[in-house]
Design an enzyme around this catalytic site. Structure first.
Site, PDB file in Angstrom:
ATOM      1  N   ASN A  40     -10.438  -0.199  -0.521  1.00 26.55           N
ATOM      2  CA  ASN A  40      -8.825  -0.319  -0.592  1.00 26.55           C
ATOM      3  C   ASN A  40      -8.595  -0.408  -1.594  1.00 26.55           C
ATOM      4  OD1 ASN A  40      -5.943  -0.176   0.311  1.00 26.55           O
ATOM      5  ND2 ASN A  40      -6.367  -1.775   2.362  1.00 26.55           N
ATOM      6  N   CYS A  62       0.697  -1.449   0.008  1.00 22.96           N
ATOM      7  CA  CYS A  62       0.054  -0.155  -0.280  1.00 22.96           C
ATOM      8  C   CYS A  62       0.289   1.127   0.023  1.00 22.96           C
ATOM      9  CB  CYS A  62      -0.951  -0.180   1.301  1.00 22.96           C
ATOM     10  SG  CYS A  62      -2.290  -1.268   1.280  1.00 22.96           S
ATOM     11  N   HIS A  98      -4.085   6.650   1.859  1.00 25.44           N
ATOM     12  CA  HIS A  98      -4.081   6.172   1.927  1.00 25.44           C
ATOM     13  C   HIS A  98      -4.999   5.229   2.229  1.00 25.44           C
ATOM     14  CE1 HIS A  98      -4.190   1.599   0.532  1.00 25.44           C
ATOM     15  NE2 HIS A  98      -3.600   1.299   2.287  1.00 25.44           N
TER      16      HIS A  98
END
Length: 319
Positions: free
Chosen positions: A276, A114, A246
């Site tokens: 996500n 990520c 994020h």
């Protein structure tokens, strides 16, 4: 004057299929209420058979090139952040290069899950500032749906597929990337990982996560690295116009903003519509906020992310 890497254009791409929580609840033991309350997620996009990390990345790259108003041949560096490449090798970046018709450039992938896009930004920035590159295509792209255990409701509801891209261009002046700080701590491997790989199981594997532990580390690490990057740039949280984080979990975004005494109105949130998307989430959110007019030229941005490894980082950018 100082040579800097300036964002000249942004772009993004999403799979055609959008999946709501209600649709997911038809096959997974979950509910819209359960997902929204714990994560803020309402929708995610899932790649179809003909959509891959590479095709999404190429589409996002084309949009960024169009936004910057430059031909693909002007790109001399491609850095693609992904944990879900099309193949073990060669890099997905080279597939994007071929798809764009670029005859020769430097092209490679970065694997930091990520946080991958922040790592890729730092690499491209360093090469531009040093003179090794003049125009870089930096991409975050993922098809996490390929590595999810669709019987694990604690993880499969959290992720989606997509891609985001930026064009970084060498310019002189005050705009551009002002400071980036990156970190990693491999002692936390078992908190967020995939249980497979070419040299261990010979399989792709599935994503595994200890959600509570990840949440606790994320809030502390992200607040600290944002403060660190701002200090390196000679700025404070009061100078920030927008945080582009994020998009892992709405509660993490809220908790991180509170820790830095930042107004929630300054935080770009797209987790509700994209879920996500790992390395794609920051450039996706950035593109959304630029195209809807929230982020304007001259604004001070902080981009931040944390992912498996653990890896985490933040970048301070004058847009």
């Amino acid at each position: 004057m100082t040579r800097r890497a300036v964002i000249a254009g942004t772009g993004s791409a999403l799979p055609a299929r959008r999946v709501s929580n209600a649709e997911l609840a038809e096959t997974v033991d979950t509910s819209d209420e359960w997902i929204v309350e714990r994560t803020g997620i309402r929708f995610r996009h899932i790649a179809g058979p003909d959509e891959t990390t590479g095709t999404l990345a190429a589409d996002a790259a084309r949009a960024a090139l169009a936004d910057a108003g430059i031909p693909a041949d002007d790109i001399d560096l491609i850095v693609l952040a992904t944990a879900t490449p099309d193949q073990t090798f060669p890099s997905t970046a080279t597939k994007v290069q071929a798809a764009l018709g670029i005859g020769d450039c430097v092209a490679f992938d970065v694997a930091a899950v990520c946080s991958g896009f922040l790592y890729a930004v730092q690499v491209a920035d360093s090469m531009i500032v040093s003179g090794a590159a003049n125009r870089a295509l930096v991409i975050g792209a993922e098809t996490f749906s390929r590595i999810l255990d669709w019987e694990d409701r604690g993880t499969c509801v959290l992720f989606g597929d997509g891609a985001g891209a930026i064009i970084l261009e060498a310019r002189e002046g005050d705009a551009g990337i002002l400071a980036t700080r990156l970190h990693a701590d491999g002692r936390h491997n078992d908190m967020l990982y995939v249980d497979g790989g070419p040299s261990t199981t010979g399989t792709v594997g599935k994503l595994r996560m200890k959600g509570r532990e990840v949440f606790r580390h994320a809030v502390v690490n992200l607040a600290n690295v944002m403060s660190e990057a701002l200090e390196a740039a000679g700025l404070t949280a009061d100078d920030v116009n927008w945080v582009v984080p994020h998009q892992a979990n709405a509660r993490i975004l809220d908790a991180t903003a509170r820790k830095l005494n930042l107004s929630p109105e300054k935080v770009v949130v797209t987790v509700d519509r994209h879920a996500n998307t790992s390395a794609a989430s920051v450039p996706l959110a950035l593109d959304v906020a630029i195209r809807d007019g929230r982020i304007k030229r001259g604004d001070l941005l902080v981009l931040e992310a944390m992912g498996g490894g653990f890896t985490w980082g933040a970048s301070v950018i004058r847009y």
